[in-house]
Design a protein around this motif. Structure first.
Motif, PDB file in Angstrom:
ATOM      1  N   GLY A  39       0.803  -1.217   0.000  1.00  0.00           N
ATOM      2  CA  GLY A  39       0.000   0.000   0.000  1.00  0.00           C
ATOM      3  C   GLY A  39       0.835   1.265   0.000  1.00  0.00           C
ATOM      4  N   VAL A  40       2.026   1.209   0.615  1.00  0.00           N
ATOM      5  CA  VAL A  40       2.877   2.392   0.641  1.00  0.00           C
ATOM      6  C   VAL A  40       3.735   2.489  -0.615  1.00  0.00           C
ATOM      7  CG1 VAL A  40       4.936   1.432   1.765  1.00  0.00           C
ATOM      8  CG2 VAL A  40       4.274   3.808   2.206  1.00  0.00           C
ATOM      9  N   LEU A  41       3.951   1.352  -1.307  1.00  0.00           N
ATOM     10  CA  LEU A  41       4.836   1.350  -2.472  1.00  0.00           C
ATOM     11  C   LEU A  41       4.093   1.547  -3.793  1.00  0.00           C
ATOM     12  CD1 LEU A  41       7.766   0.782  -3.578  1.00  0.00           C
ATOM     13  CD2 LEU A  41       6.981  -1.572  -3.906  1.00  0.00           C
ATOM     14  N   VAL A  42       3.096   0.721  -4.057  1.00  0.00           N
ATOM     15  CA  VAL A  42       2.467   0.669  -5.383  1.00  0.00           C
ATOM     16  C   VAL A  42       1.901   2.019  -5.842  1.00  0.00           C
ATOM     17  CG1 VAL A  42       0.647  -0.411  -6.759  1.00  0.00           C
ATOM     18  CG2 VAL A  42       2.018  -1.806  -5.198  1.00  0.00           C
ATOM     19  N   PRO A  43       1.113   2.738  -5.015  1.00  0.00           N
ATOM     20  CA  PRO A  43       0.550   4.000  -5.503  1.00  0.00           C
ATOM     21  C   PRO A  43       1.579   5.124  -5.661  1.00  0.00           C
ATOM     22  CG  PRO A  43      -0.670   3.143  -3.604  1.00  0.00           C
ATOM     23  CD  PRO A  43       0.624   2.419  -3.665  1.00  0.00           C
ATOM     24  N   LEU A  44       2.740   5.005  -4.972  1.00  0.00           N
ATOM     25  CA  LEU A  44       3.681   6.121  -4.930  1.00  0.00           C
ATOM     26  C   LEU A  44       4.980   5.879  -5.682  1.00  0.00           C
ATOM     27  CD1 LEU A  44       3.267   7.128  -1.175  1.00  0.00           C
ATOM     28  CD2 LEU A  44       2.357   8.329  -3.177  1.00  0.00           C
ATOM     29  N   ILE A  45       5.190   4.673  -6.207  1.00  0.00           N
ATOM     30  CA  ILE A  45       6.456   4.384  -6.869  1.00  0.00           C
ATOM     31  C   ILE A  45       6.649   5.274  -8.093  1.00  0.00           C
ATOM     32  CG2 ILE A  45       5.435   2.469  -8.190  1.00  0.00           C
ATOM     33  CD1 ILE A  45       9.089   2.804  -6.944  1.00  0.00           C
ATOM     34  N   GLY A  46       5.577   5.558  -8.825  1.00  0.00           N
ATOM     35  CA  GLY A  46       5.695   6.433  -9.995  1.00  0.00           C
ATOM     36  C   GLY A  46       6.119   7.829  -9.608  1.00  0.00           C
ATOM     37  N   GLN A  47       5.540   8.359  -8.519  1.00  0.00           N
ATOM     38  CA  GLN A  47       5.895   9.690  -8.050  1.00  0.00           C
ATOM     39  C   GLN A  47       7.354   9.729  -7.580  1.00  0.00           C
ATOM     40  OE1 GLN A  47       3.838  12.406  -8.227  1.00  0.00           O
ATOM     41  NE2 GLN A  47       2.477  11.011  -9.340  1.00  0.00           N
ATOM     42  N   TYR A  48       7.789   8.659  -6.907  1.00  0.00           N
ATOM     43  CA  TYR A  48       9.180   8.608  -6.448  1.00  0.00           C
ATOM     44  C   TYR A  48      10.148   8.587  -7.631  1.00  0.00           C
ATOM     45  CZ  TYR A  48      13.581   6.761  -4.738  1.00  0.00           C
ATOM     46  OH  TYR A  48      14.922   6.578  -4.487  1.00  0.00           O
TER      47      TYR A  48
ATOM     48  N   GLY B 226      14.101  11.870 -11.356  1.00  0.00           N
ATOM     49  CA  GLY B 226      14.442  12.219 -12.726  1.00  0.00           C
ATOM     50  C   GLY B 226      14.107  11.214 -13.799  1.00  0.00           C
ATOM     51  N   PHE B 227      13.321  10.165 -13.484  1.00  0.00           N
ATOM     52  CA  PHE B 227      12.958   9.181 -14.500  1.00  0.00           C
ATOM     53  C   PHE B 227      11.833   9.729 -15.371  1.00  0.00           C
ATOM     54  CE2 PHE B 227      14.462   4.953 -12.430  1.00  0.00           C
ATOM     55  CZ  PHE B 227      15.722   5.512 -12.217  1.00  0.00           C
ATOM     56  N   SER B 228      11.879   9.416 -16.663  1.00  0.00           N
ATOM     57  CA  SER B 228      10.827   9.834 -17.585  1.00  0.00           C
ATOM     58  C   SER B 228       9.623   8.906 -17.454  1.00  0.00           C
ATOM     59  CB  SER B 228      11.339   9.787 -19.026  1.00  0.00           C
ATOM     60  OG  SER B 228      11.579   8.443 -19.418  1.00  0.00           O
ATOM     61  N   GLY B 229       8.514   9.292 -18.101  1.00  0.00           N
ATOM     62  CA  GLY B 229       7.318   8.452 -18.067  1.00  0.00           C
ATOM     63  C   GLY B 229       7.573   7.078 -18.659  1.00  0.00           C
ATOM     64  N   THR B 230       8.321   7.029 -19.755  1.00  0.00           N
ATOM     65  CA  THR B 230       8.645   5.749 -20.382  1.00  0.00           C
ATOM     66  C   THR B 230       9.485   4.894 -19.443  1.00  0.00           C
ATOM     67  OG1 THR B 230       8.580   6.728 -22.585  1.00  0.00           O
ATOM     68  CG2 THR B 230       9.764   4.643 -22.347  1.00  0.00           C
ATOM     69  N   GLN B 231      10.448   5.512 -18.786  1.00  0.00           N
ATOM     70  CA  GLN B 231      11.301   4.764 -17.857  1.00  0.00           C
ATOM     71  C   GLN B 231      10.508   4.242 -16.667  1.00  0.00           C
ATOM     72  OE1 GLN B 231      14.254   7.883 -17.257  1.00  0.00           O
ATOM     73  NE2 GLN B 231      15.787   6.716 -18.407  1.00  0.00           N
ATOM     74  N   ILE B 232       9.565   5.041 -16.182  1.00  0.00           N
ATOM     75  CA  ILE B 232       8.699   4.587 -15.082  1.00  0.00           C
ATOM     76  C   ILE B 232       7.884   3.373 -15.517  1.00  0.00           C
ATOM     77  CG2 ILE B 232       6.717   5.212 -13.633  1.00  0.00           C
ATOM     78  CD1 ILE B 232       7.798   8.103 -13.688  1.00  0.00           C
ATOM     79  N   GLY B 233       7.352   3.439 -16.738  1.00  0.00           N
ATOM     80  CA  GLY B 233       6.575   2.307 -17.262  1.00  0.00           C
ATOM     81  C   GLY B 233       7.418   1.051 -17.386  1.00  0.00           C
ATOM     82  N   ILE B 234       8.672   1.203 -17.808  1.00  0.00           N
ATOM     83  CA  ILE B 234       9.569   0.054 -17.935  1.00  0.00           C
ATOM     84  C   ILE B 234       9.848  -0.560 -16.570  1.00  0.00           C
ATOM     85  CG2 ILE B 234      11.935  -0.649 -18.517  1.00  0.00           C
ATOM     86  CD1 ILE B 234      11.835   1.415 -20.794  1.00  0.00           C
TER      87      ILE B 234
ATOM     88  N   THR C 190       8.058  -0.456 -13.733  1.00  0.00           N
ATOM     89  CA  THR C 190       6.891  -1.143 -13.159  1.00  0.00           C
ATOM     90  C   THR C 190       6.536  -2.401 -13.944  1.00  0.00           C
ATOM     91  OG1 THR C 190       5.446   0.360 -14.404  1.00  0.00           O
ATOM     92  CG2 THR C 190       5.940   0.935 -12.122  1.00  0.00           C
ATOM     93  N   SER C 191       6.719  -2.373 -15.267  1.00  0.00           N
ATOM     94  CA  SER C 191       6.440  -3.555 -16.082  1.00  0.00           C
ATOM     95  C   SER C 191       7.423  -4.679 -15.787  1.00  0.00           C
ATOM     96  CB  SER C 191       6.492  -3.199 -17.571  1.00  0.00           C
ATOM     97  OG  SER C 191       5.483  -2.282 -17.903  1.00  0.00           O
ATOM     98  N   VAL C 192       8.694  -4.309 -15.597  1.00  0.00           N
ATOM     99  CA  VAL C 192       9.705  -5.307 -15.264  1.00  0.00           C
ATOM    100  C   VAL C 192       9.369  -5.972 -13.932  1.00  0.00           C
ATOM    101  CG1 VAL C 192      12.106  -5.584 -14.502  1.00  0.00           C
ATOM    102  CG2 VAL C 192      11.600  -4.357 -16.608  1.00  0.00           C
ATOM    103  N   GLY C 193       8.930  -5.174 -12.954  1.00  0.00           N
ATOM    104  CA  GLY C 193       8.556  -5.734 -11.664  1.00  0.00           C
ATOM    105  C   GLY C 193       7.442  -6.761 -11.793  1.00  0.00           C
ATOM    106  N   THR C 194       6.406  -6.424 -12.550  1.00  0.00           N
ATOM    107  CA  THR C 194       5.280  -7.351 -12.730  1.00  0.00           C
ATOM    108  C   THR C 194       5.698  -8.590 -13.501  1.00  0.00           C
ATOM    109  OG1 THR C 194       3.804  -5.432 -12.801  1.00  0.00           O
ATOM    110  CG2 THR C 194       2.896  -7.523 -13.509  1.00  0.00           C
ATOM    111  N   ALA C 195       6.540  -8.398 -14.541  1.00  0.00           N
ATOM    112  CA  ALA C 195       7.001  -9.538 -15.339  1.00  0.00           C
ATOM    113  C   ALA C 195       7.841 -10.493 -14.497  1.00  0.00           C
ATOM    114  CB  ALA C 195       7.804  -9.037 -16.543  1.00  0.00           C
ATOM    115  N   VAL C 196       8.721  -9.940 -13.666  1.00  0.00           N
ATOM    116  CA  VAL C 196       9.540 -10.774 -12.785  1.00  0.00           C
ATOM    117  C   VAL C 196       8.654 -11.536 -11.809  1.00  0.00           C
ATOM    118  CG1 VAL C 196      11.221 -10.701 -10.889  1.00  0.00           C
ATOM    119  CG2 VAL C 196      11.630  -9.389 -12.976  1.00  0.00           C
TER     120      VAL C 196
END
Length: 393
Positions: free
Chosen positions: A22-31, A36-44, A46-52
């Motif tokens: 609950g503390v990680l999933v909603p806020l990881i994108g904001q962190y 300095g990560f771009s939107g594309t990098q954020i998507g990569i 989070t996708s890698v985490g789910t794929a793993v």
């Protein structure tokens, strides 16, 4: 009395492990954006985490199923996830973060599925009252995590995450180990199924021979995937309906918090209408809910009908996995639940997030939920087509 003590320990384990999410999933994108990560990098990331998590769920599920003491497996995963959470606070280079975040998910990803398996193997009659504490833990940290991050820095979410998982590791080792080959009992003293773990090698090929469990896992892709992806896209729908960023946190607290009372009610409802029928009713409601979202309701209406999430997830998160565990042999529960999380939840989430992103680019947030409504309808159709609504043997 001793059984009640064990149930309280399971409640604490669910509260802690879901509080970490609950503390990680909603806020990881904001962190990630803040370093300095771009939107594309954020998507990569989070996708890698789910794929793993898909691979990890099957890998650790097999180890758990063949272990003589599943508690040690879950405790190891919690402790390792806590350590990697702290490591991530020191990483700001994109490719390195992708690797460390992926390693963290390798340990974190299977925890929820294996804790479900532990409860279902020994306390199936108490699963609903135990599972709802996960919803409570998630709801509390969804609400407080942002405020702690804003006050002390977003990197603090990883420390909260680590502490929650570390305490989770301690709690799971305090749960009484079930002797191999002994009968287990739930809170009411009802005799459970005999388990013989650690004496024979169990493989996923045995699960593939169970037609009904595979059908349930496939149906789950079209329902569980959309309900996980909803966490990503709901904020866009809410803001498109006139809501604010601050309102997003409040409505998420209400929606996630509403799951707990419906989880508590789930056993009472299923006794009166049967497990199979109440599951399909929740699936149909999910399809109706997302189809309504596709009409672009105002933020006030979304806020007012927050409890729809509780009515859907509160039933499905409890009864769907119980249904799955009931149709397989007791020795396959660990592998079956792990496969469900890997394929239905994580695999479905990747599919829905990917296609949802395409729909978002072309049709906006309403297009995303139109797609989700169609996915849910497919899941309902398959559920009826395969006769899963009929009472199980």
């Amino acid at each position: 009395m001793r059984n009640n003590v064990e149930i309280h320990k399971f409640k604490g384990l669910y509260f802690l492990t879901y509080a970490a999410l609950g503390v990680l999933v909603p806020l990881i994108g904001q962190y990630l954006s803040s370093i300095g990560f771009s939107g594309t990098q954020i998507g990569i990331v989070t996708s890698v985490g789910t794929a793993v998590a898909i691979f990890a769920a099957t890998f650790w599920g097999k180890i758990y199923s063949n272990s003589a003491d599943g508690r040690k497996v879950v405790a190891l995963l919690c402790a390792a996830a806590a350590l990697m959470g702290v490591v991530n606070t020191f990483v700001t280079e994109f490719m390195v973060f992708v690797i460390t975040y992926g390693i963290m998910y390798f340990f974190q990803g299977p925890v929820n599925g294996l804790t479900d398996a532990m409860v279902l193997e020994h306390n199936q009659g108490s699963f609903a009252q135990i599972r709802l504490f996960g919803a409570v833990g998630y709801a509390i940290t969804v609400f407080t995590g942002g405020r702690i991050g804003a006050a002390f820095g977003l990197q603090k979410i990883f420390y909260i995450y680590a502490v929650a998982f570390l305490f989770g590791a301690m709690v799971v080792m305090r749960i009484r180990q079930r002797a191999s080959g002994k009968d287990s009992y739930d809170a009411k003293g009802t005799k459970g199924r005999t388990l013989k773990k650690g004496k024979e090698t169990i493989s996923f090929s045995e699960l593939l021979c169970d037609k009904k469990s595979i059908q349930l896992i496939i149906c789950g892709i079209f329902v569980m995937g959309t309900n996980v992806a909803n966490n990503t896209y709901f904020s866009f729908l809410f803001r498109d309906g006139g809501g604010t960023v601050a309102g997003v946190g409040t409505v998420f607290l209400l929606m996630v918090g509403s799951e707990a009372p419906f989880m508590a009610l789930a056993p009472w409802i299923t006794k009166r209408f049967s497990q199979e029928k109440i599951i399909v009713s929740a699936m149909i409601l999910s399809a109706v809910r997302f189809s309504w979202y596709a009409t672009g309701p105002s933020w006030q209406m979304l806020m007012a009908l927050f409890f729809l999430q509780g009515m859907v997830n509160g039933i499905l998160l409890v009864e769907y996995v119980k249904y799955l565990s009931a149709v397989v042999e007791s020795k396959l529960i660990g592998i079956a639940v792990s496969a469900f999380y890997a394929v239905s939840s994580n695999g479905g989430s990747i599919l829905c997030n990917f296609l949802g992103g395409i729909a978002m680019d072309h049709f906006g947030s309403v297009g995303v939920y139109g797609l989700f409504g169609i996915f849910n309808a497919i899941g309902v159709a398959l559920y009826f087509l395969w006769g899963l609504h009929k009472k199980k043997d």
